[in-house]
Design an enzyme around this catalytic site. Structure first.
Site, PDB file in Angstrom:
ATOM      1  N   GLU A   1       8.111   4.473  -7.226  1.00  0.00           N
ATOM      2  CA  GLU A   1       7.792   5.838  -6.816  1.00  0.00           C
ATOM      3  C   GLU A   1       8.543   6.897  -7.616  1.00  0.00           C
ATOM      4  O   GLU A   1       9.320   7.693  -7.067  1.00  0.00           O
ATOM      5  CB  GLU A   1       8.043   6.006  -5.310  1.00  0.00           C
ATOM      6  CG  GLU A   1       7.168   5.121  -4.459  1.00  0.00           C
ATOM      7  CD  GLU A   1       7.284   5.357  -2.967  1.00  0.00           C
ATOM      8  OE1 GLU A   1       6.422   4.877  -2.232  1.00  0.00           O
ATOM      9  OE2 GLU A   1       8.264   6.032  -2.545  1.00  0.00           O
TER      10      GLU A   1
ATOM     11  N   GLU B   1       3.490  -1.567  -1.594  1.00  0.00           N
ATOM     12  CA  GLU B   1       4.051  -1.164  -0.304  1.00  0.00           C
ATOM     13  C   GLU B   1       2.912  -0.677   0.575  1.00  0.00           C
ATOM     14  O   GLU B   1       1.996   0.000   0.110  1.00  0.00           O
ATOM     15  CB  GLU B   1       5.073  -0.023  -0.430  1.00  0.00           C
ATOM     16  CG  GLU B   1       6.390  -0.393  -1.039  1.00  0.00           C
ATOM     17  CD  GLU B   1       7.378   0.774  -1.037  1.00  0.00           C
ATOM     18  OE1 GLU B   1       7.232   1.671  -0.175  1.00  0.00           O
ATOM     19  OE2 GLU B   1       8.271   0.792  -1.891  1.00  0.00           O
TER      20      GLU B   1
END
Length: 465
Positions: free
Chosen positions: A165, A367
């Site tokens: 991220e 995720e």
């Protein structure tokens, strides 16, 4: 809807070093920015639970890998901590090497494929105090860290990732000022995003240098993981709404997809950044560095979509140019604990985007999870948390993943985030994500929730059908 996934589709868990290891001052680890924040302003953290705790993976990794095996998982992604592997002089910390070697061996003992990520928001303090990602010295230091990791563990780990991220730190620390040091400067945030991009590319370059020298596993692959939030706007958008959609998709999604797939940044985004005086600080030769950034595959973190519309004001309260405002969809189903929309179809829409725009690049769900506050109220008389809401959440996402594969998406697997309850930045343990409960008052004791038994049965059934 129901689902059947391919036989070779993999199921696993996602976690990170700074959110699970704990032992923040053991084994030669130096302070990172989260330790610094925790030391200076512990009251900023939910229930004053700072970076020190994790879920004690540092001591419980063997127990945890046995649980992963019991639940039929075949892979687990974690992250190595920069501040545990190297010291302030960029020398290897042998105690850190010893710990990660034990983790690698434990994974192998339990037939778990270990995916290793290099960075999960945990900048070493000494680099942060030199300017962090605003400083080009940090970019070079990350490349050196990546080289050290590849050469030390290259024969033992097959799957590597540079960043998890990379969009989050520019947003949380710089654009929105929610994380230490609480800045609200969009242009500095753009510089940070640009420098992280360069660091990714240099790390990929180090990966291939190590591979050419025979220092890596023969089947080693390199990837990038990002939260590519699928963007949506109004049903009958104006030209201004569509422009907002283009730029938000460009900055948050296409920026990273174009680097990973094509080794360059999206030209239309940079043309607009130039028009509004938001260009990052570029140097001669940067375009050659970006050519290094192409990866073997992607990790796609998905929690919620991004719903946007044209901004009501052209500049924010700090005088920085705004590209969009949030759009609240009237039919949104919300996770009220996290404030995030639950929209499983977004995972399908991303798969179709990949199929149509980046067809040569495979991906997996790196995720996906549901955080819920105060789960203790859902315990039955045997003390087991009855998290049917989590089972429903994962089921709906797996259904859309299966449909995306049926329609041509190259999605290879699924990693659930926070399979064991873990520390979550300034939220501490406020929202629990796990299939496995962690009792902070009883030596970090692990207890299966209802969802743990469900995922085990789900994986077994998928393998047998």
């Amino acid at each position: 809807m129901g689902f059947q996934l391919p036989k070779d589709f993999f199921f696993g868990a996602a976690m990170s070093g700074p959110q699970t290891e704990g032992a923040y001052n053991k084994g030669g680890k130096i302070r990172n920015v989260w330790d610094l924040w925790s030391d200076e302003r512990i009251s900023d953290f939910h229930n004053r639970v700072g970076s020190y705790v994790g879920n004690n993976f540092y001591e419980k990794y063997e127990e945890d890998f046995k649980s992963f095996k019991d639940l039929q998982l075949d892979s687990v992604r974690t992250s190595m901590q920069w501040s545990r592997l190297l010291d302030e002089n960029e020398n290897i910390n042998m105690e850190g090497v010893e710990f990660y070697n034990k983790v690698i061996q434990s994974a192998k003992n339990n037939n778990i494929e270990l995916f290793m990520n290099l960075y999960h928001f945990d900048m070493p303090e000494y680099l942060y105090k030199k300017g962090g990602w605003e400083n080009r010295e940090t970019v070079e230091a990350f490349a050196n860290y990546a080289k050290a990791a590849f050469t030390t563990f290259g024969k033992e780990i097959k799957y590597w990732f540079t960043f998890n991220e990379p969009i989050v730190e520019p947003d949380q620390r710089y654009r929105h000022g929610l994380w230490y040091p609480f800045l609200k400067d969009a242009k500095r945030g753009m510089n940070v995003q640009y420098n992280i991009s360069l660091a990714h590319c240099l790390a990929v370059g180090e990966f291939y240098k190590a591979k050419e020298k025979g220092l890596l596993h023969e089947d080693a692959q390199i990837g990038l993981i990002n939260c590519f939030a699928p963007p949506y706007t109004k049903e009958n958008p104006s030209a201004e709404d569509l422009e907002a959609l283009r730029m938000e998709d460009g900055i948050n999604n296409r920026w990273w997809l174009d680097i990973a797939a094509n080794g360059k940044l999206p030209e239309d985004v940079f043309a607009t950044l130039k028009e509004v005086d938001m260009l990052p600080e570029m140097r001669a030769g940067d375009s050659e560095i970006f050519k290094l950034g192409k990866v073997d595959w992607l990790g796609f973190n998905y929690y919620h979509p991004s719903r946007i519309q044209a901004p009501k004001e052209r500049f924010d309260e700090n005088g920085h140019y705004k590209f969009s405002d949030t759009y609240v969809w009237k039919d949104a189903k919300m996770n009220v604990y996290r404030g995030w929309e639950i929209y499983p179809k977004g995972i399908y829409d991303f798969g179709m985007k990949m199929k149509n725009e980046y067809p040569h690049l495979k991906f997996f769900i790196a995720e996906n999870g549901m955080g819920v506050e105060n789960e203790g109220r859902f315990k039955n008389e045997d003390g087991e948390i009855q998290d049917d809401y989590r089972i429903e959440f994962v089921t709906e996402h797996l259904e859309w993943i299966a449909k995306s594969i049926e329609d041509g998406a190259q999605c290879l697997g699924y990693h659930y985030w926070g399979l064991i309850d873990n520390w979550s930045w300034s939220n501490g343990f406020k929202n629990r994500y796990g299939f496995i409960e962690v009792d902070l008052t009883n030596q970090y004791k692990r207890t299966y929730k209802k969802s743990a038994h469900w995922i085990k049965e789900t994986i077994e059934n998928n393998k047998s059908n």
